[in-house]
Scaffold this motif. Sequence first.
Motif, PDB file in Angstrom:
ATOM      1  N   ARG A 108      -3.378   2.027  -4.645  1.00  0.00           N
ATOM      2  CA  ARG A 108      -3.674   2.205  -6.066  1.00  0.00           C
ATOM      3  C   ARG A 108      -3.437   0.912  -6.843  1.00  0.00           C
ATOM      4  NH1 ARG A 108      -2.522   7.308  -9.780  1.00  0.00           N
ATOM      5  NH2 ARG A 108      -3.162   6.440 -11.779  1.00  0.00           N
ATOM      6  N   LYS A 132       0.087   4.646  -2.961  1.00  0.00           N
ATOM      7  CA  LYS A 132       0.618   3.970  -4.142  1.00  0.00           C
ATOM      8  C   LYS A 132       0.302   2.470  -4.068  1.00  0.00           C
ATOM      9  CE  LYS A 132       4.495   5.548  -5.688  1.00  0.00           C
ATOM     10  NZ  LYS A 132       5.946   5.845  -5.893  1.00  0.00           N
ATOM     11  N   VAL A 174      -6.241   8.007  -7.622  1.00  0.00           N
ATOM     12  CA  VAL A 174      -6.280   6.660  -7.045  1.00  0.00           C
ATOM     13  C   VAL A 174      -7.702   6.096  -7.112  1.00  0.00           C
ATOM     14  CG1 VAL A 174      -6.023   5.338  -4.898  1.00  0.00           C
ATOM     15  CG2 VAL A 174      -4.274   6.992  -5.563  1.00  0.00           C
TER      16      VAL A 174
END
Length: 417
Positions: free
Chosen positions: A33, A30, A63
Amino acid sequence: MPESIIRDYGWAEEGVLKIQWVQDHMPILKEIRRDFETRQPFKGKRVGICLHLEAKTAYLATVIKAGGAEVAVCGSNPLSTQDDVCAGLVSLGVTVYARHGCPPEEYTSFLHKVLDTRPHLIIDDGGDLVHLLHTERKELLPDIIGGAEETTTGILRLKAMERDGVLAFPMVAVNDGYCKHLFDNRYGTGQSTWDGIMRTTNLTICGKTVVVAGYGWCGKGIAARAKGLGARVIVTEVNPIHANEALMDGFEVMPMVEAAKYGDIFVTATGCANVIRGEHFKVMKDGAILANAGHFDVEINKKDLQAMAQTRRVARRNVEEFRLPDGRRLYLLAEGRLVNIAAADGHPAEIMDLTFALQALSLDYVLKNKGQLPPKVISVPWEIDREVASLRLRSLGVKIDTLTPEQEKYLASWRHD
């Protein structure tokens, strides 16, 4: 990008829910990303991915897409492909060529479909894309900048190509990264293999004798979890160093032909072929269970088993019974394919967060160093390993010490007062 080929677009909502679940448990990816969305490192580039097509892989693909790439994905194993995830991934803008249980000829056609997109970068699992690029699809080689490989098996193939002087572009050996083999191979394979076996058989592990073939990082994890579940564990090995390590970890070590007499459950994790074969089937107990945790379905010799069997039947989903002439029954799980993902959901999301973070950053590294890396198997840069490890600690709220300037000076010098 061309239209996807999947089982059913109507399953997208369920697939997206699966992807969102793992996304919430993959904080490292995350964070990466967010960086990719800002930098757009893959803008204008096409990326081809061949991995086990389930939710965690799907999130990795998104991603890479968030970094500006056009992404095409196929599965690296027909039995590990999850059709709802494929539909969900298509709805998120990724091209997918995969169907659960597809026959070999369709599987190969999907590999070609990914290559038909003329990728600049690849992520491979087992070396299938790389193999095709160096045999049937050589016309695409000028477009390839490089890529990353996920598995031990794939890296063995890549190193053989490098030795023969035929590898045409750099490939980062993600499997050899510290955050891959120390965690994914050991803790991921250890947990997910037994998850697959227990889901499939609905039997206990405690009190049984488990034979683990191979004591590399995957074998270590499988043996440790078997011991934790209450099994007696026997390890078979061809490497004397690994055999000594297994002994010092408290396991019995013997040749497979001896271990075959005692095992209730057999798990192969070697990356080699014919690890369990006819001579071993001849001495196994009635009811012995055979499972594979290596990449390809060659570690358990299915031809020998089929030739010896008097009858065959499906005992339950992902369990095939082979009845021998003397009445003994041997049970093969998931057609001898990767049991942890062909018969379960693969490694936990938190584990794959580490591995797929290495994949994403390694691909970024290859692109940043375009034209500067030799056409060889490249180690994961130490800085990337450290970055991934640091991101994980940060996501957990764990802090560690840092060296003082005096300590750095001490470690860097051979002169000490």
